[in-house]
Design an enzyme around this catalytic site. Sequence first.
Site, PDB file in Angstrom:
ATOM      1  N   GLU A  46     114.594  71.440  14.656  1.00  0.00           N
ATOM      2  CA  GLU A  46     114.073  72.045  15.880  1.00  0.00           C
ATOM      3  C   GLU A  46     112.624  72.489  15.646  1.00  0.00           C
ATOM      4  OE1 GLU A  46     113.772  72.129  18.877  1.00  0.00           O
ATOM      5  OE2 GLU A  46     115.511  73.202  19.664  1.00  0.00           O
ATOM      6  N   HIS A  60     123.556  70.043  19.025  1.00  0.00           N
ATOM      7  CA  HIS A  60     124.557  70.912  18.407  1.00  0.00           C
ATOM      8  C   HIS A  60     125.336  71.708  19.450  1.00  0.00           C
ATOM      9  CE1 HIS A  60     122.305  74.596  19.256  1.00  0.00           C
ATOM     10  NE2 HIS A  60     121.210  73.905  18.928  1.00  0.00           N
TER      11      HIS A  60
END
Length: 282
Positions: A135, A23
Amino acid sequence: MDTVSSQGLYPLHHCKTIHLVRHAQGIHNVAGELDHSAYLSPELFDAHLTPLGWQQVDNLRKHVHSSGLSKRIELVVVSPLLRTMQTAVAVFGGQGYMDGIDVAPLMVENVGKSSRPAISSLNSPPFVAVELCREHLGVHWCDKRRSITDYQQLFPAIDFSLIESDDDILWKPDVREANEEVAARGLKFLNWLWTRKEKEIAVVTHSGFLIHTLGAFGNDCHPTMKSEICRPFKNCELRSVVTVDKSMIGSTDTFDHHGNIPCGPDVPSDNGNEEIPDAFSK
């Protein structure tokens, strides 16, 4: 190093091209660089992109379009967190959304205080959110997700059907997922990718997930290639890899063309003096 043993040869239909993307810069990246304890702050809950992060997204979008990559990607898989979904739809989605178009937008306007216009799903690949590529779970508030109900309002054209729980039951405030657990989850994710029919897939995910998942690979390679595989990702960096299904997890569909149509004798020339088997003489 022996040349043949250092190379691999595999049928194309047992290979996939995976475009891995971390990201773009989020507010947690900035805060955490100044003070690592900031990750413990609820103010960073489901962190959104920074203005610099949006510039990174725009630059990557230009690259995927100018290189022709945008036309080849058949599926975009994204971690269900705000920063990854903002990155995914802005890089791989359609143009700006306009009222009157009879398709749901990938993202409505001003998501995450971005002041960005809505993004259309027109002429874009399908997007699917998958929890396996999140994550590290737990403790850090930036890694806690919102409810799927909330996300569906912000990203109407993303498919959230593979996520079982509306609320985030995976994130714990007092237990941080171990690196080994992230790596195991990453391998499970890659196995899931092999159940998909698509051959060229973009995955928009996170630094920690990528580091620990890719760390399981490259041990049979030259050390330089191993270090290349395991090098940490920068914000909004894209790397393309080819993965091979050696265990027959995926589809056995093939585009191979068997040239001997119609059938006829097909004995190799080295066997010219041998009798042609009955199967070829019929």
